[in-house]
Design a protein around this motif. Structure first.
Motif, PDB file in Angstrom:
ATOM      1  N   ALA A  62       0.844  -1.077  -0.001  1.00 61.89           N
ATOM      2  CA  ALA A  62       0.069  -0.010   0.102  1.00 61.89           C
ATOM      3  C   ALA A  62       0.761   1.204   0.105  1.00 61.89           C
ATOM      4  CB  ALA A  62      -0.859   0.121   1.107  1.00 61.89           C
ATOM      5  N   GLN A  63       1.859   1.357   0.829  1.00 58.87           N
ATOM      6  CA  GLN A  63       2.839   2.332   0.976  1.00 58.87           C
ATOM      7  C   GLN A  63       3.386   2.737  -0.282  1.00 58.87           C
ATOM      8  OE1 GLN A  63       3.142   4.608   3.499  1.00 58.87           O
ATOM      9  NE2 GLN A  63       4.178   5.835   1.849  1.00 58.87           N
ATOM     10  N   THR A  64       3.669   1.597  -0.989  1.00 60.58           N
ATOM     11  CA  THR A  64       4.380   1.989  -2.542  1.00 60.58           C
ATOM     12  C   THR A  64       3.469   2.463  -3.435  1.00 60.58           C
ATOM     13  OG1 THR A  64       5.947   0.070  -2.031  1.00 60.58           O
ATOM     14  CG2 THR A  64       5.750   0.675  -4.450  1.00 60.58           C
ATOM     15  N   LEU A  65       2.271   1.991  -3.519  1.00 62.16           N
ATOM     16  CA  LEU A  65       1.252   2.505  -4.270  1.00 62.16           C
ATOM     17  C   LEU A  65       0.996   4.007  -4.100  1.00 62.16           C
ATOM     18  CD1 LEU A  65      -1.278  -0.517  -4.318  1.00 62.16           C
ATOM     19  CD2 LEU A  65       0.333   0.340  -6.250  1.00 62.16           C
ATOM     20  N   THR A  66       0.928   4.478  -2.817  1.00 62.25           N
ATOM     21  CA  THR A  66       0.651   5.423  -2.481  1.00 62.25           C
ATOM     22  C   THR A  66       1.588   6.538  -2.901  1.00 62.25           C
ATOM     23  OG1 THR A  66      -0.464   5.146  -0.203  1.00 62.25           O
ATOM     24  CG2 THR A  66       0.239   7.319  -0.469  1.00 62.25           C
ATOM     25  N   ASP A  67       3.007   6.101  -2.704  1.00 61.11           N
ATOM     26  CA  ASP A  67       4.088   6.820  -3.170  1.00 61.11           C
ATOM     27  C   ASP A  67       4.266   6.877  -4.826  1.00 61.11           C
ATOM     28  OD1 ASP A  67       5.026   6.884  -0.648  1.00 61.11           O
ATOM     29  OD2 ASP A  67       6.683   5.564  -0.765  1.00 61.11           O
ATOM     30  N   ALA A 303      10.471   1.251  -0.470  1.00 61.26           N
ATOM     31  CA  ALA A 303       9.896   0.144  -1.180  1.00 61.26           C
ATOM     32  C   ALA A 303      10.857  -0.802  -1.243  1.00 61.26           C
ATOM     33  CB  ALA A 303       9.900   0.690  -2.990  1.00 61.26           C
ATOM     34  N   THR A 304      12.038  -0.570  -0.785  1.00 60.68           N
ATOM     35  CA  THR A 304      13.092  -1.365  -0.925  1.00 60.68           C
ATOM     36  C   THR A 304      12.743  -2.290   0.343  1.00 60.68           C
ATOM     37  OG1 THR A 304      14.807  -0.437  -2.019  1.00 60.68           O
ATOM     38  CG2 THR A 304      15.723  -2.153  -0.444  1.00 60.68           C
ATOM     39  N   ALA A 305      12.385  -1.465   1.452  1.00 56.76           N
ATOM     40  CA  ALA A 305      12.225  -2.060   2.765  1.00 56.76           C
ATOM     41  C   ALA A 305      10.977  -3.254   2.800  1.00 56.76           C
ATOM     42  CB  ALA A 305      11.793  -1.292   3.879  1.00 56.76           C
ATOM     43  N   VAL A 306      10.138  -3.185   1.916  1.00 59.49           N
ATOM     44  CA  VAL A 306       9.009  -4.003   1.822  1.00 59.49           C
ATOM     45  C   VAL A 306       9.199  -4.897   0.607  1.00 59.49           C
ATOM     46  CG1 VAL A 306       7.536  -2.421   3.080  1.00 59.49           C
ATOM     47  CG2 VAL A 306       7.615  -2.467   0.468  1.00 59.49           C
ATOM     48  N   GLY A 307      10.076  -5.087  -0.087  1.00 64.26           N
ATOM     49  CA  GLY A 307      10.353  -6.010  -1.097  1.00 64.26           C
ATOM     50  C   GLY A 307       9.583  -5.334  -2.562  1.00 64.26           C
ATOM     51  N   ASP A 308       9.458  -4.330  -2.695  1.00 60.83           N
ATOM     52  CA  ASP A 308       9.106  -3.752  -4.149  1.00 60.83           C
ATOM     53  C   ASP A 308      10.233  -3.230  -4.770  1.00 60.83           C
ATOM     54  OD1 ASP A 308       6.310  -4.421  -3.598  1.00 60.83           O
ATOM     55  OD2 ASP A 308       5.939  -2.344  -2.686  1.00 60.83           O
ATOM     56  N   THR A 309      10.928  -4.270  -5.190  1.00 61.41           N
ATOM     57  CA  THR A 309      12.295  -3.981  -5.848  1.00 61.41           C
ATOM     58  C   THR A 309      12.269  -3.104  -7.114  1.00 61.41           C
ATOM     59  OG1 THR A 309      12.366  -6.004  -6.919  1.00 61.41           O
ATOM     60  CG2 THR A 309      13.333  -5.655  -4.697  1.00 61.41           C
ATOM     61  N   ALA A 310      11.357  -3.382  -8.109  1.00 72.58           N
ATOM     62  CA  ALA A 310      11.129  -2.794  -9.191  1.00 72.58           C
ATOM     63  C   ALA A 310      10.792  -1.249  -9.101  1.00 72.58           C
ATOM     64  CB  ALA A 310      10.154  -3.463 -10.125  1.00 72.58           C
ATOM     65  N   ALA A 311       9.801  -1.138  -8.076  1.00 67.72           N
ATOM     66  CA  ALA A 311       9.585   0.408  -7.804  1.00 67.72           C
ATOM     67  C   ALA A 311      10.787   1.148  -7.235  1.00 67.72           C
ATOM     68  CB  ALA A 311       8.249   0.419  -6.788  1.00 67.72           C
ATOM     69  N   ALA A 312      11.428   0.389  -6.203  1.00 66.17           N
ATOM     70  CA  ALA A 312      12.838   0.967  -5.720  1.00 66.17           C
ATOM     71  C   ALA A 312      13.503   1.522  -6.719  1.00 66.17           C
ATOM     72  CB  ALA A 312      13.202   0.060  -4.872  1.00 66.17           C
ATOM     73  N   ALA A 313      13.929   0.457  -7.731  1.00 65.67           N
ATOM     74  CA  ALA A 313      14.773   0.958  -8.552  1.00 65.67           C
ATOM     75  C   ALA A 313      14.216   2.237  -9.532  1.00 65.67           C
ATOM     76  CB  ALA A 313      14.930  -0.268  -9.858  1.00 65.67           C
ATOM     77  N   PHE A 314      12.794   2.263  -9.908  1.00 69.17           N
ATOM     78  CA  PHE A 314      12.364   3.456 -10.631  1.00 69.17           C
ATOM     79  C   PHE A 314      12.618   4.732  -9.654  1.00 69.17           C
ATOM     80  CE2 PHE A 314       8.514   6.286 -10.261  1.00 69.17           C
ATOM     81  CZ  PHE A 314       8.527   6.885 -11.548  1.00 69.17           C
TER      82      PHE A 314
END
Length: 337
Positions: A62-67, A303-314
């Motif tokens: 959810a936090q990644t989507l919010t960001d 994003a990295t902390a929750v495992g959303d690696t593609a978003a973190a790279a973006f």
């Protein structure tokens, strides 16, 4: 891009960040993600297939989507603002600065926002896109702009009240056109409504033309919403074209033009969004530096902390781009001094 057609007191270094990355309750109706999509992002599978530019998003936290939603708002707002800044620079014989603003605006829209939209799964089938837009336009028509108009009138900002009332009516017409289009798409019968025509508003450099702090805040909220609507509708138009529905694509594009060149521009005039070329460059530098050093690195860390690696790279890659933008704007400003 049609460049020509196209504010509470904080420390100076934070001011532009507020413009680009404030998340306000009034924008809920325009968010690319609803509460339901935060749990399960829109699937991009459709009988005719979505535009190949958009791949199905895996479930994100959810936090990644919010960001990502915050990112889309900020990048859309930057695109709209930089387009106006470029026009202002051109009008004052600063052609090189005008080109810099124009090319940076395209990067914000066609790279950063599109990539964030892909990760978030914003674009769905034609029917899903219409339902999303109907929800947003209904909120703006029935709640947001009517509320803004009432408050502006109470505060003596008559011009803002009149503009908010006018836009509320426009959004009602947009909703109705999208409802009709949805009926055609789902039934296979009837004709898609003709696209609206935008009355392009010129935005010269100048101070704010409203006095109340909450009117300024509401103009800021409205501009973020109109910029995001423009960007999303252009993505929806691409999907409609790919699916072979050119009439629906024209409806999306025409409505997008109204949101940007008429609504956003009219609000920008009242908000005093455009200043001198030097002032505009300073605004851009402040915003880009904050994104490069604070906003996007923070998003990447989360994003990295929750495992959303593609978003973190973006987010990391976008931070790098924004640092380059800040440097280019600073160089342009130095040449004007």
């Amino acid at each position: 891009m049609r460049k020509g057609a196209l504010s509470l007191k904080r420390p100076p270094e934070e001011e532009e960040v507020v413009f680009r990355h404030s998340i306000r309750a009034f924008l809920v109706g325009l968010c690319a993600l609803t509460a339901a999509s935060q749990a399960a992002p829109l699937a991009l599978a459709a009988p005719a297939g979505p535009h190949p530019q958009f791949q199905a998003a895996r479930a994100l936290r959810a936090q990644t989507l919010t960001d990502l939603t915050t990112t889309m708002k900020g990048e859309a707002f930057a695109y709209a603002s930089y387009s106006l800044f470029g026009t202002q620079a051109d009008s004052t014989a600063h052609a090189a600065v005008g080109r810099l603003f124009a090319t940076t605006a395209q990067t914000e829209l066609n790279e950063h926002l599109h990539e964030a939209a892909t990760l978030a799964g914003v674009v769905g089938t034609n029917a899903a896109n219409l339902r999303q837009a109907i929800k947003g336009e209904t909120y703006e028509h029935q709640v947001m702009y009517r509320g803004f108009a009432t408050l502006a009138r109470q505060d003596g900002d008559t011009k803002a009240a009149e503009l908010f009332t006018e836009i509320a009516a426009d959004e009602g017409r947009h909703r109705d056109a999208f409802r009709s289009a949805l009926g055609v798409v789902t039934s296979g019968h009837g004709a898609i409504p003709a696209p609206p025509k935008a009355n392009t508003v010129a935005v010269p450099a100048g101070p704010a033309k409203v006095r109340a702090a909450r009117t300024k805040t509401n103009l800021d909220t409205a501009m973020h919403g109109e910029a995001l609507a423009y960007a999303k509708y252009m993505l929806f138009a691409a999907q409609a074209k790919q699916s072979g529905n050119s009439a629906l694509a024209r409806l999306w594009e025409g409505t997008a033009a109204v949101e940007l060149h008429e609504h956003f521009a009219g609000e920008a005039v009242l908000a005093g969004r455009v200043g001198t070329t030097q002032e505009n460059l300073n605004k851009a530098i402040t915003g880009e530096r904050s994104e490069a050093t604070t906003v996007y690195p923070g998003f990447a860390k989360q994003a990295t902390a929750v495992g959303d690696t593609a978003a973190a790279a973006f987010f990391r890659n976008t931070a790098t781009d924004e640092a380059r933008h800040a440097a280019a704007f600073q160089a342009a400003l130095n040449q004007l001094r």
